[in-house]
Design a protein around this motif. Structure first.
Motif, PDB file in Angstrom:
ATOM      1  N   PRO A  15      55.895 -43.940  -1.609  1.00  0.00           N
ATOM      2  CA  PRO A  15      55.068 -44.538  -0.566  1.00  0.00           C
ATOM      3  C   PRO A  15      53.570 -44.305  -0.758  1.00  0.00           C
ATOM      4  O   PRO A  15      52.765 -45.173  -0.408  1.00  0.00           O
ATOM      5  CB  PRO A  15      55.570 -43.853   0.709  1.00  0.00           C
ATOM      6  N   ASN A  23      52.152 -52.166  -0.232  1.00  0.00           N
ATOM      7  CA  ASN A  23      52.850 -53.407   0.120  1.00  0.00           C
ATOM      8  C   ASN A  23      52.149 -54.594  -0.541  1.00  0.00           C
ATOM      9  O   ASN A  23      51.655 -55.506   0.124  1.00  0.00           O
ATOM     10  CB  ASN A  23      52.868 -53.566   1.641  1.00  0.00           C
ATOM     11  N   SER A  52      48.923 -41.033   5.571  1.00  0.00           N
ATOM     12  CA  SER A  52      48.476 -42.425   5.465  1.00  0.00           C
ATOM     13  C   SER A  52      46.971 -42.499   5.269  1.00  0.00           C
ATOM     14  O   SER A  52      46.463 -43.328   4.487  1.00  0.00           O
ATOM     15  CB  SER A  52      48.869 -43.214   6.718  1.00  0.00           C
ATOM     16  N   VAL A  70      51.982 -48.762   3.185  1.00  0.00           N
ATOM     17  CA  VAL A  70      53.322 -48.445   2.666  1.00  0.00           C
ATOM     18  C   VAL A  70      54.260 -49.617   2.947  1.00  0.00           C
ATOM     19  O   VAL A  70      54.286 -50.172   4.049  1.00  0.00           O
ATOM     20  CB  VAL A  70      53.868 -47.159   3.310  1.00  0.00           C
ATOM     21  N   VAL A  81      57.826 -51.778   3.428  1.00  0.00           N
ATOM     22  CA  VAL A  81      59.130 -51.578   4.053  1.00  0.00           C
ATOM     23  C   VAL A  81      60.185 -51.266   2.998  1.00  0.00           C
ATOM     24  O   VAL A  81      61.159 -50.555   3.266  1.00  0.00           O
ATOM     25  CB  VAL A  81      59.529 -52.818   4.877  1.00  0.00           C
ATOM     26  N   TYR A  92      60.885 -47.693   2.658  1.00  0.00           N
ATOM     27  CA  TYR A  92      61.824 -47.202   3.664  1.00  0.00           C
ATOM     28  C   TYR A  92      63.260 -47.524   3.259  1.00  0.00           C
ATOM     29  O   TYR A  92      64.157 -46.687   3.396  1.00  0.00           O
ATOM     30  CB  TYR A  92      61.513 -47.821   5.022  1.00  0.00           C
ATOM     31  N   VAL A 121      55.246 -46.119   7.131  1.00  0.00           N
ATOM     32  CA  VAL A 121      55.159 -47.584   7.172  1.00  0.00           C
ATOM     33  C   VAL A 121      54.414 -48.041   8.425  1.00  0.00           C
ATOM     34  O   VAL A 121      53.486 -48.853   8.364  1.00  0.00           O
ATOM     35  CB  VAL A 121      56.562 -48.219   7.121  1.00  0.00           C
ATOM     36  N   THR A 134      50.518 -49.358   8.257  1.00  0.00           N
ATOM     37  CA  THR A 134      50.380 -50.785   8.561  1.00  0.00           C
ATOM     38  C   THR A 134      49.409 -51.003   9.712  1.00  0.00           C
ATOM     39  O   THR A 134      48.587 -51.934   9.690  1.00  0.00           O
ATOM     40  CB  THR A 134      51.745 -51.407   8.884  1.00  0.00           C
TER      41      THR A 134
END
Length: 293
Positions: free
Chosen positions: A98, A103, A216, A252, A254, A257, A274, A278
């Motif tokens: 992550p 993403n 994050s 990060v 999905v 996850y 996530v 986000t």
């Protein structure tokens, strides 16, 4: 401020479509994430990548520099994340993927398209292809706690990348009727991925949001600084540099996850990353683009 608002407006469709997915599930309507994800990752995204690479009009020198810069940036990110997580005593299987990979598909590709146009999208696909190969090889190996990296070659996305790169390098093209068919299939990818992003976030049950916030934030700072430094070192122009920084600084995914859930690598903690990353990206992405658009 007006330029910032223009940038925010240009990428707003990304968040609007993701929000539709979020509201869809909250309204109680069914959305089969597993089916849609499989459809996107095994069919539409490989077609999108293949056609984008085959038709790319990127200057060969810019293409080579972007590929090398992306590869070096991901390696540096991976090394810093590896030693940083070890130093902090955080689990590598849970956090390394992550922190290192963002993403770039669900979020990075559509943002690049809306913010930079087709030229930026072509470059974003190249960075995404580099990330996909690294993520599906060493990334899966880390989260799974071992196993053969050769499993990546079972992924249609990897083959779409390899074939697209081969066609680009050789100057080959598919017949018009086949290209039109692949285009139609590939055009499903971006709306499907954005809807799935919103749906998946609505279903996450995160824990450890305090730790998720600091991880994050550290990821965002690291993933802005490293590609910026690498891109400047490689002498990238404004557009490829902006795309590189954008793609590597995305939140990060999905899919991180999903991998954590599959290999029992503390998925609830990854869910927190996530959600938090986000939410940060709603401000971070327009702020980042402000300097490049």
């Amino acid at each position: 401020m007006s330029l910032f608002l223009q940038v925010a407006a240009s990428v707003s469709p990304v968040f609007v479509i993701a929000a539709i997915g979020y509201v869809w599930v909250r309204a109680g309507w069914n959305f089969d994430v597993e089916f849609v994800t499989r459809l996107a990752m095994t069919l539409s995204v490989p077609c999108l990548i293949f056609m984008a690479l085959m038709r790319s009009n990127v200057d060969p020198a810019v293409l080579r520099a972007t590929v090398l810069a992306a590869l070096v940036a991901y390696v540096l990110l991976g090394l810093v994340a590896w030693f940083g997580l070890r130093l902090l005593g955080l689990d590598l299987a849970t956090y390394w993927g992550p922190v290192t990979f963002g993403n770039t598909g669900n979020l990075g590709l559509p943002v690049a398209l809306f913010a930079f146009g087709q030229a930026g999208f072509d470059l974003a696909v190249i960075v995404f292809a580099v990330m996909a190969i690294l993520s599906f090889t060493f990334g899966v190996w880390v989260v799974a706690g071992g196993g053969p990296p050769s499993r990546a070659f079972r992924e249609p996305l990897v083959w779409g990348t390899i074939l697209g790169s081969l066609f680009l390098a050789m100057g080959w093209h598919v017949p018009v009727w086949l290209g039109n068919s692949l285009d139609l299939v590939g055009q499903m990818a971006i709306p499907l991925m954005l809807l799935t992003l919103g749906v998946a976030i609505s279903r996450l049950r995160p824990r450890s949001l305090g730790l998720a916030f600091w991880v994050s934030l550290a990821k965002l700072a690291l993933c802005l600084a490293v590609p910026l430094a690498v891109g400047l070192a490689f002498g990238l122009g404004r557009l490829p540099l902006g795309v590189l920084v954008l793609q590597l600084s995305t939140p990060v995914a999905v899919t991180s996850y999903m991998l954590a859930a599959k290999y029992d690598a503390r998925p609830d903690e990854v869910a927190g990353l996530v959600v938090v990353s986000t939410l940060m990206s709603v401000v971070a992405i327009p702020a980042t683009l402000y300097f490049f658009v």
